[in-house]
Design a protein around this motif. Sequence first.
Motif, PDB file in Angstrom:
ATOM      1  N   ILE A  48       0.861  -1.263  -0.065  1.00  0.00           N
ATOM      2  CA  ILE A  48      -0.131  -0.160   0.153  1.00  0.00           C
ATOM      3  C   ILE A  48       0.874   1.253  -0.156  1.00  0.00           C
ATOM      4  O   ILE A  48       0.821   2.144  -0.831  1.00  0.00           O
ATOM      5  N   GLY A  49       1.808   1.418   1.053  1.00  0.00           N
ATOM      6  CA  GLY A  49       2.708   2.449   0.956  1.00  0.00           C
ATOM      7  C   GLY A  49       3.722   2.719  -0.359  1.00  0.00           C
ATOM      8  O   GLY A  49       4.006   3.580  -0.900  1.00  0.00           O
ATOM      9  N   TRP A  50       4.276   1.491  -0.656  1.00  0.00           N
ATOM     10  CA  TRP A  50       5.020   1.542  -1.946  1.00  0.00           C
ATOM     11  C   TRP A  50       4.192   2.168  -3.098  1.00  0.00           C
ATOM     12  O   TRP A  50       4.725   2.688  -3.885  1.00  0.00           O
ATOM     13  N   ALA A  51       2.823   1.574  -3.311  1.00  0.00           N
ATOM     14  CA  ALA A  51       2.268   1.749  -4.372  1.00  0.00           C
ATOM     15  C   ALA A  51       2.063   3.334  -4.493  1.00  0.00           C
ATOM     16  O   ALA A  51       1.965   4.099  -5.400  1.00  0.00           O
ATOM     17  N   ARG A  52       1.553   4.091  -3.398  1.00  0.00           N
ATOM     18  CA  ARG A  52       1.303   5.347  -2.951  1.00  0.00           C
ATOM     19  C   ARG A  52       2.559   6.013  -3.489  1.00  0.00           C
ATOM     20  O   ARG A  52       2.635   7.130  -4.115  1.00  0.00           O
ATOM     21  N   GLU A  53       3.653   5.849  -2.878  1.00  0.00           N
ATOM     22  CA  GLU A  53       4.983   6.217  -3.059  1.00  0.00           C
ATOM     23  C   GLU A  53       5.270   6.421  -4.639  1.00  0.00           C
ATOM     24  O   GLU A  53       5.817   7.329  -5.209  1.00  0.00           O
ATOM     25  N   LEU A  54       4.926   5.119  -5.111  1.00  0.00           N
ATOM     26  CA  LEU A  54       5.334   5.147  -6.794  1.00  0.00           C
ATOM     27  C   LEU A  54       4.291   6.046  -7.427  1.00  0.00           C
ATOM     28  O   LEU A  54       4.934   7.054  -8.405  1.00  0.00           O
ATOM     29  N   ALA A  55       3.345   6.362  -7.080  1.00  0.00           N
ATOM     30  CA  ALA A  55       2.118   7.258  -7.737  1.00  0.00           C
ATOM     31  C   ALA A  55       2.926   8.774  -7.490  1.00  0.00           C
ATOM     32  O   ALA A  55       2.819   9.357  -8.251  1.00  0.00           O
ATOM     33  N   VAL A 119       1.088   0.735 -13.240  1.00  0.00           N
ATOM     34  CA  VAL A 119      -0.198   1.137 -12.736  1.00  0.00           C
ATOM     35  C   VAL A 119      -0.279   2.620 -12.183  1.00  0.00           C
ATOM     36  O   VAL A 119      -0.925   3.384 -12.457  1.00  0.00           O
ATOM     37  N   ALA A 120       0.809   2.771 -11.243  1.00  0.00           N
ATOM     38  CA  ALA A 120       1.005   4.036 -10.368  1.00  0.00           C
ATOM     39  C   ALA A 120       1.148   5.148 -11.674  1.00  0.00           C
ATOM     40  O   ALA A 120       0.686   6.469 -11.749  1.00  0.00           O
ATOM     41  N   ASP A 121       1.986   4.958 -12.662  1.00  0.00           N
ATOM     42  CA  ASP A 121       2.391   5.753 -13.739  1.00  0.00           C
ATOM     43  C   ASP A 121       1.126   6.074 -14.628  1.00  0.00           C
ATOM     44  O   ASP A 121       0.902   7.294 -14.840  1.00  0.00           O
ATOM     45  N   THR A 122       0.277   5.046 -14.907  1.00  0.00           N
ATOM     46  CA  THR A 122      -0.829   5.296 -15.740  1.00  0.00           C
ATOM     47  C   THR A 122      -1.955   5.853 -14.963  1.00  0.00           C
ATOM     48  O   THR A 122      -2.366   6.927 -15.436  1.00  0.00           O
ATOM     49  N   TYR A 123      -1.927   5.739 -13.802  1.00  0.00           N
ATOM     50  CA  TYR A 123      -3.000   6.327 -12.821  1.00  0.00           C
ATOM     51  C   TYR A 123      -2.602   8.054 -12.793  1.00  0.00           C
ATOM     52  O   TYR A 123      -3.370   8.910 -12.811  1.00  0.00           O
ATOM     53  N   THR A 124      -1.164   8.499 -12.715  1.00  0.00           N
ATOM     54  CA  THR A 124      -0.703   9.778 -12.927  1.00  0.00           C
ATOM     55  C   THR A 124      -1.434  10.451 -14.190  1.00  0.00           C
ATOM     56  O   THR A 124      -1.711  11.553 -14.216  1.00  0.00           O
ATOM     57  N   HIS A 125      -1.163   9.850 -15.089  1.00  0.00           N
ATOM     58  CA  HIS A 125      -1.272  10.145 -16.440  1.00  0.00           C
ATOM     59  C   HIS A 125      -2.833  10.520 -16.654  1.00  0.00           C
ATOM     60  O   HIS A 125      -3.223  11.317 -17.249  1.00  0.00           O
ATOM     61  N   VAL A 126      -3.431   9.599 -16.017  1.00  0.00           N
ATOM     62  CA  VAL A 126      -5.022   9.675 -16.347  1.00  0.00           C
ATOM     63  C   VAL A 126      -5.557  10.980 -15.592  1.00  0.00           C
ATOM     64  O   VAL A 126      -6.368  11.679 -15.687  1.00  0.00           O
ATOM     65  N   GLN A 127      -5.038  11.167 -14.257  1.00  0.00           N
ATOM     66  CA  GLN A 127      -5.410  12.387 -13.166  1.00  0.00           C
ATOM     67  C   GLN A 127      -5.183  13.454 -14.033  1.00  0.00           C
ATOM     68  O   GLN A 127      -5.644  14.479 -13.815  1.00  0.00           O
TER      69      GLN A 127
END
Length: 177
Positions: A48-55, A119-127
Motif C-alpha cells: 500500500i505504501g509503496w504503491a502510493r509512493e510510486l504514484a 499502474v501508478a504511472d498510468t494513474y498519474t497520466h489519467v489524473q
Amino acid sequence: MTHAGGSAAKPDGRAVDDTRARTPEGLLEARQLLLAVAGNLQGGSPLIGWARELADLHATLFTASVSTTRRPADFDAPATSGRINTVIGLIDEWSACHLPRPTSGRRHTHSLGEVISHVADTYTHVQWTLRHTKSAEHQHHAALRFAQVQEGYADLVEEIRALRVALPLGRGNQPAL
C-alpha cells in the motif's frame, strides 16, 4: 467435499473458491491497488505504501516534464527515477518472499514491482488528463487506458492465485535510465 472445478464446499453446501483461499497475504486486489495509488488506503500490506509512493514519484516526474514553472527548484530527475527503481526493488523483494513460485506456471515478463509502477504511472497520466484536458475524447481514452491496466493487474492477481504464473524475481536496483 469438493465440487466439479476443484471448489470445496462449506458446511451449508455453498462452494468456496479455492483460488481466493490461496491469495497470498498482503497481495492487493485491483481495487485495493487503485485506492492505494490514489492515497485512499492505509495500513496492512507494505504494498500500500509503496504503491502510493510510486504514484507520488511518477506524478513528480510527469509534472516536471510538462511544466517547468511547477517544477521544484531542487528537482532531481535522476534521483527521482532512482527512487522509483528502489521502490520497485523493495516490492520485488517482498514478492520473492511472499508470492508462490510455481514451477509449472508460465513465466511473466514483468516483476510485481514493475507492474505496480506501471499502474501508478498510468494513474498519474489519467489524473493529469482528467484535470487538464477539456477534450471528452482524450478523457475517455485516458480512463479506458487505466481500466485496461487495472483489468490486466486483476488478471495477474488471479493467475498468481491459481498458480498459473511465476513472476520474475525482479530487476534489482538498476540505475535510472
